[in-house]
Motif scaffolding. Structure first.
Motif, PDB file in Angstrom:
ATOM      1  N   LEU A   1       4.830   6.783  12.434  1.00  0.00           N
ATOM      2  CA  LEU A   1       5.763   7.044  11.334  1.00  0.00           C
ATOM      3  C   LEU A   1       5.014   7.252  10.021  1.00  0.00           C
ATOM      4  O   LEU A   1       5.305   8.194   9.271  1.00  0.00           O
ATOM      5  N   LEU A   2       4.065   6.373   9.732  1.00  0.00           N
ATOM      6  CA  LEU A   2       3.287   6.513   8.500  1.00  0.00           C
ATOM      7  C   LEU A   2       2.556   7.862   8.482  1.00  0.00           C
ATOM      8  O   LEU A   2       2.566   8.574   7.476  1.00  0.00           O
ATOM      9  N   ALA A   3       1.934   8.203   9.609  1.00  0.00           N
ATOM     10  CA  ALA A   3       1.220   9.480   9.683  1.00  0.00           C
ATOM     11  C   ALA A   3       2.183  10.642   9.438  1.00  0.00           C
ATOM     12  O   ALA A   3       1.853  11.608   8.728  1.00  0.00           O
ATOM     13  N   SER A   4       3.378  10.528   9.966  1.00  0.00           N
ATOM     14  CA  SER A   4       4.338  11.637   9.845  1.00  0.00           C
ATOM     15  C   SER A   4       4.854  11.814   8.425  1.00  0.00           C
ATOM     16  O   SER A   4       5.182  12.924   8.020  1.00  0.00           O
ATOM     17  N   VAL A   5       4.946  10.729   7.669  1.00  0.00           N
ATOM     18  CA  VAL A   5       5.418  10.887   6.284  1.00  0.00           C
ATOM     19  C   VAL A   5       4.262  11.188   5.330  1.00  0.00           C
ATOM     20  O   VAL A   5       4.486  11.714   4.241  1.00  0.00           O
ATOM     21  N   LEU A   6       3.030  10.854   5.731  1.00  0.00           N
ATOM     22  CA  LEU A   6       1.883  11.080   4.840  1.00  0.00           C
ATOM     23  C   LEU A   6       1.280  12.476   5.008  1.00  0.00           C
ATOM     24  O   LEU A   6       0.576  12.947   4.118  1.00  0.00           O
TER      25      LEU A   6
ATOM     26  N   VAL B   1       7.909   3.412 -10.700  1.00  0.00           N
ATOM     27  CA  VAL B   1       6.608   2.885 -11.121  1.00  0.00           C
ATOM     28  C   VAL B   1       5.685   2.722  -9.917  1.00  0.00           C
ATOM     29  O   VAL B   1       4.547   3.212  -9.912  1.00  0.00           O
ATOM     30  N   VAL B   2       6.176   2.057  -8.884  1.00  0.00           N
ATOM     31  CA  VAL B   2       5.337   1.800  -7.712  1.00  0.00           C
ATOM     32  C   VAL B   2       4.873   3.110  -7.071  1.00  0.00           C
ATOM     33  O   VAL B   2       3.752   3.214  -6.576  1.00  0.00           O
ATOM     34  N   GLY B   3       5.734   4.105  -7.136  1.00  0.00           N
ATOM     35  CA  GLY B   3       5.368   5.412  -6.586  1.00  0.00           C
ATOM     36  C   GLY B   3       4.152   6.032  -7.280  1.00  0.00           C
ATOM     37  O   GLY B   3       3.488   6.901  -6.705  1.00  0.00           O
ATOM     38  N   ASN B   4       3.848   5.580  -8.471  1.00  0.00           N
ATOM     39  CA  ASN B   4       2.645   6.057  -9.160  1.00  0.00           C
ATOM     40  C   ASN B   4       1.408   5.249  -8.773  1.00  0.00           C
ATOM     41  O   ASN B   4       0.299   5.561  -9.217  1.00  0.00           O
ATOM     42  N   TYR B   5       1.586   4.213  -7.983  1.00  0.00           N
ATOM     43  CA  TYR B   5       0.467   3.381  -7.545  1.00  0.00           C
ATOM     44  C   TYR B   5       0.105   3.614  -6.081  1.00  0.00           C
ATOM     45  O   TYR B   5      -0.820   2.991  -5.566  1.00  0.00           O
ATOM     46  N   CYS B   6       0.892   4.438  -5.381  1.00  0.00           N
ATOM     47  CA  CYS B   6       0.690   4.548  -3.927  1.00  0.00           C
ATOM     48  C   CYS B   6       1.178   5.888  -3.407  1.00  0.00           C
ATOM     49  O   CYS B   6       1.706   6.706  -4.161  1.00  0.00           O
ATOM     50  N   ASP B   7       1.036   6.082  -2.091  1.00  0.00           N
ATOM     51  CA  ASP B   7       1.449   7.329  -1.442  1.00  0.00           C
ATOM     52  C   ASP B   7       2.649   7.144  -0.536  1.00  0.00           C
ATOM     53  O   ASP B   7       3.252   8.127  -0.094  1.00  0.00           O
ATOM     54  N   VAL B   8       2.973   5.900  -0.223  1.00  0.00           N
ATOM     55  CA  VAL B   8       4.160   5.611   0.590  1.00  0.00           C
ATOM     56  C   VAL B   8       4.580   4.170   0.292  1.00  0.00           C
ATOM     57  O   VAL B   8       3.726   3.297   0.117  1.00  0.00           O
ATOM     58  N   ILE B   9       5.907   3.966   0.194  1.00  0.00           N
ATOM     59  CA  ILE B   9       6.436   2.631  -0.083  1.00  0.00           C
ATOM     60  C   ILE B   9       7.144   2.110   1.164  1.00  0.00           C
ATOM     61  O   ILE B   9       8.031   2.775   1.698  1.00  0.00           O
ATOM     62  N   VAL B  10       6.729   0.936   1.645  1.00  0.00           N
ATOM     63  CA  VAL B  10       7.464   0.243   2.699  1.00  0.00           C
ATOM     64  C   VAL B  10       8.304  -0.820   2.007  1.00  0.00           C
ATOM     65  O   VAL B  10       7.770  -1.754   1.401  1.00  0.00           O
ATOM     66  N   LEU B  11       9.611  -0.661   2.070  1.00  0.00           N
ATOM     67  CA  LEU B  11      10.529  -1.464   1.270  1.00  0.00           C
ATOM     68  C   LEU B  11      11.348  -2.419   2.129  1.00  0.00           C
ATOM     69  O   LEU B  11      11.994  -2.008   3.088  1.00  0.00           O
ATOM     70  N   ARG B  12      11.278  -3.696   1.797  1.00  0.00           N
ATOM     71  CA  ARG B  12      12.230  -4.669   2.333  1.00  0.00           C
ATOM     72  C   ARG B  12      13.100  -5.096   1.165  1.00  0.00           C
ATOM     73  O   ARG B  12      12.602  -5.769   0.243  1.00  0.00           O
ATOM     74  N   HIS B  13      14.356  -4.696   1.193  1.00  0.00           N
ATOM     75  CA  HIS B  13      15.246  -5.043   0.093  1.00  0.00           C
ATOM     76  C   HIS B  13      16.270  -6.055   0.583  1.00  0.00           C
ATOM     77  O   HIS B  13      16.400  -6.304   1.772  1.00  0.00           O
ATOM     78  N   ASP B  14      16.966  -6.684  -0.378  1.00  0.00           N
ATOM     79  CA  ASP B  14      17.892  -7.748   0.014  1.00  0.00           C
ATOM     80  C   ASP B  14      19.353  -7.336  -0.092  1.00  0.00           C
ATOM     81  O   ASP B  14      20.237  -8.167   0.077  1.00  0.00           O
TER      82      ASP B  14
ATOM     83  N   ALA C   1      15.537   7.750  -5.660  1.00  0.00           N
ATOM     84  CA  ALA C   1      14.744   7.661  -6.886  1.00  0.00           C
ATOM     85  C   ALA C   1      13.287   8.035  -6.692  1.00  0.00           C
ATOM     86  O   ALA C   1      12.589   8.356  -7.653  1.00  0.00           O
ATOM     87  N   SER C   2      12.784   7.983  -5.462  1.00  0.00           N
ATOM     88  CA  SER C   2      11.342   7.968  -5.239  1.00  0.00           C
ATOM     89  C   SER C   2      10.711   9.343  -5.128  1.00  0.00           C
ATOM     90  O   SER C   2      11.263  10.247  -4.500  1.00  0.00           O
ATOM     91  N   ALA C   3       9.540   9.471  -5.716  1.00  0.00           N
ATOM     92  CA  ALA C   3       8.740  10.688  -5.575  1.00  0.00           C
ATOM     93  C   ALA C   3       7.838  10.625  -4.343  1.00  0.00           C
ATOM     94  O   ALA C   3       7.289  11.640  -3.935  1.00  0.00           O
ATOM     95  N   VAL C   4       7.663   9.449  -3.758  1.00  0.00           N
ATOM     96  CA  VAL C   4       6.853   9.308  -2.537  1.00  0.00           C
ATOM     97  C   VAL C   4       7.772   8.837  -1.411  1.00  0.00           C
ATOM     98  O   VAL C   4       8.850   8.299  -1.674  1.00  0.00           O
ATOM     99  N   PRO C   5       7.366   9.018  -0.156  1.00  0.00           N
ATOM    100  CA  PRO C   5       8.234   8.591   0.946  1.00  0.00           C
ATOM    101  C   PRO C   5       8.520   7.091   0.908  1.00  0.00           C
ATOM    102  O   PRO C   5       7.648   6.288   0.572  1.00  0.00           O
ATOM    103  N   VAL C   6       9.748   6.738   1.262  1.00  0.00           N
ATOM    104  CA  VAL C   6      10.169   5.340   1.389  1.00  0.00           C
ATOM    105  C   VAL C   6      10.479   5.067   2.860  1.00  0.00           C
ATOM    106  O   VAL C   6      11.194   5.848   3.499  1.00  0.00           O
ATOM    107  N   ILE C   7       9.918   3.977   3.389  1.00  0.00           N
ATOM    108  CA  ILE C   7      10.261   3.542   4.746  1.00  0.00           C
ATOM    109  C   ILE C   7      11.023   2.231   4.646  1.00  0.00           C
ATOM    110  O   ILE C   7      10.545   1.266   4.049  1.00  0.00           O
ATOM    111  N   ASN C   8      12.202   2.218   5.228  1.00  0.00           N
ATOM    112  CA  ASN C   8      13.068   1.046   5.212  1.00  0.00           C
ATOM    113  C   ASN C   8      12.552  -0.001   6.197  1.00  0.00           C
ATOM    114  O   ASN C   8      12.522   0.238   7.403  1.00  0.00           O
TER     115      ASN C   8
END
Lengths: 303, 303, 303
Positions: free
Chosen positions: C297-302, C94-107, C118-125
């Motif tokens: 990093l953002l520039a390289s994935v975008l 869902v979030v991938g349809n709202y943006c071009d890159v996801i920066v994820l902090r998971h627990d 799962a993601s159609a857009v780049p994910v940065i850990n």
């Protein structure tokens, strides 16, 4: 005008105030243009140790109207969540590497001053602790008088409510004292009257003031009624309503046709909702002026 | 098309819906250009009294894709934290001085309507209370049918799940009833069927519908399967699985090759994960369409 | 250089690291220009399941400095608040349809990898669970050495503190091992020393290292002192201060004139505040470099 840190209302001289207000006046054109190139490169950090959505939104709207950008937290305590041990100074030094100006809401008196000492970028105090400073509120109050009346010299202002604990009225009284021939009526229950330190300061500058306990007696005299809250538990037991510290439809009948009603908001019930549509009711326009004055302040520290 | 407040799905006429969908179609070009100059001056305030990250992100993405700017809170209750006494109306009047459009998520039914009455800027309802309205969800659902099938007249839609409590299915059924020759199959356990008021409304407009209790029996008939959650505690005790209200790999074998599977999300287990890669599974594309429809709505209230 | 998902520091080869650092060097010019047209169309989503204002601010500052836009939450768990049942994979789609890159902090450990699948857009850990990966921290640490010393080959680095639990020192040791003639001194209480897996990895690559228990003995030898916290409850009982794992004014007397002091921050008391003004104290400059490396990093994935 070039400012750096904005920590307390006392730091503003009379010429600086006038220049600030003129710059705020010009900001309506910047809003109409949708910001300027000068600020597109700039980032403001909202670093709030307590939530205050009203103040945060006003600053963020101001920065965006300038054309700038914003990063934001209302949970700044979590900056140091790993160890619960980072100092405010370290946090400020880190955040200063992520932005060009820090708008700080801290939860201890003097927090903004400590931040300013540590910071490599300008710090704007958006409130620091109960009883601390919140200079931009007093500046926007004063700017609203300037903007709506065209002049501050000679203005007659009634300040109403809990003046003992009110941070805003203290700062506004202090700033008003810099102008010529100002008259201030402090209208409060005796137990909640303005503290002696401000009264002494005004007296030392030959500023006229009087202590009052009934708003209705001064309404016909003044150019500005500045209403503030009285927390219900602090309100003296009343034999009968209406309260001498509330403003209702009957009260504004006595008010001059070109007078102003101000309030720092939020209001509880000290101004009747029926007054909102009266052209003299300026408390919502006041919040709009808050954006303009914060635009002027941000521009002055970023230039 | 010029809209002002967006409060409930019932306010949309058939021509307005068509014009809105055409505008949403054009929004893909605005996304490709990275927004337009028209909206660079505009600020949207996300004023959420309850967290709803999904809805908030969708609106904020829409505003940023238009080229506009955003201020945001998910803790709007703290607007009045000082006194816990500010009215919604006062808060709206203040926020309206910080922005050009308010996206409001309130926690009481009718909150959006109250806000609209008080507001000087457009208010968009992003959900107001359990059982209240959430018009943009129904609009994006309908837009997805329009966009994917090319036409809404004559469409056959199965709505599946807890239809009794589902806000989304109620609004969607209402809007579908504006189109020609639509057929709606309500598929739910008898205790969770669509309420009589919507059925009466459809009947009064001569919209065909039927009440069903087994999804498998209607799958071959329909163009759209609109799945919704049934909370586990509301699901009737089942003698055997599979559930007649779940969609699995066996179920989609019966579905037409050009049919659509929709879901307002989040899903629990009512759609098998194995279906996600089927081209008829449109529930993630639906969220993308949500951004386009919200861009169109924002543009229409800001113009 | 074109990257896609950024999940763990191990994914970076030596040539990619060098190219990344060169790109980070160029980012200071992008900051000076206030971003570039390439990224004005791009939206980054900060999707944080745990608050980490420091990391979030750093990424958001990086995206805004590029000229891009941001949507942000530190309460991503509320994405699935309705049912408390949405999977991470569904949320990401869902979030991938709202943006071009996801920066994820998971627990949870491995959350970023699951998201990437799962993601159609780049994910940065941006950190995934205690003991998980946080690759951008190690990259900014290494970049700071590169930027400040001009070279990484041949560098001698002391890593100090709780090396057993420290995620950062593990990743940094791993990455340092890719360079020529590096020497690493692990300085920790025996019970908190670097784990055998990293030591074995270094040994297999013929990287020189030694295990130490007194910082003062290695200070004169090294080019870089990388300090980390030792939680008070894990610090071995001390007969006398100063601690052999703390750095104070006396300690830096032994340090080479062109050495660097680094720290991932926040610090507790392992570096005396009096050292902050020493030009070798690079830990606040390190946070500035963090913005540059994240821009790269953002520039390289975008792109």
């Amino acid at each position: 005008m070039k400012l750096h840190h904005i920590i307390e209302s006392q730091q503003f001289t009379l010429p600086t105030l006038i220049e600030l207000f003129q710059r705020a006046d010009q900001m309506e054109q910047v809003v109409a243009r949708g910001g300027t190139l000068d600020y597109q490169k700039k980032i403001m950090a909202s670093l709030f140790y307590q939530p205050s959505t009203r103040t945060r939104f006003s600053f963020e709207s101001a920065m965006l109207r300038l054309g700038g950008k914003v990063i934001s937290t209302e949970r700044a305590h979590e900056f140091s969540s790993v160890m619960m041990g980072e100092t405010l100074e370290d946090t400020i030094r880190v955040v200063g590497n992520y932005c060009d100006v820090i708008v700080l809401r801290h939860d201890t008196v003097g927090g903004a001053q400590r931040a300013a000492v540590a910071s490599a970028v300008p710090v704007i105090n958006a409130g620091d602790g109960k009883g601390g400073e919140h200079p931009t509120q007093a500046l926007l109050d004063l700017y609203t008088i300037y903007k709506e009346l065209g002049v501050i010299d000679g203005v007659k202002v009634a300040m109403v409510g809990n003046l003992l604990d009110g941070r805003t009225v203290r700062s506004l009284a202090y700033l008003l004292g810099k102008f010529e021939r100002v008259k201030i009526y402090f209208v409060a229950p005796p137990a909640l009257q303005m503290k002696q330190d401000i009264l002494d300061h005004l007296a030392s500058g030959n500023v006229w003031y009087s202590l009052e306990s009934d708003l209705s007696k001064v309404l016909a005299e003044v150019d500005v009624v500045y209403m503030t809250r009285i927390e219900p538990e602090k309100m003296p037991a009343q034999e009968k309503l209406p309260s001498p510290y509330y403003l209702d439809e009957a009260g504004i009948q006595r008010l001059r046709s070109n007078a102003l009603i101000l309030h720092p908001l939020p209001r509880l019930n000290e101004i009747a909702v029926g007054i909102d549509s009266d052209p003299r009711a300026a408390y919502f326009r006041q919040t709009k002026n808050g954006v303009l004055i914060r635009m002027a302040l941000l521009a002055s520290v970023l230039d």
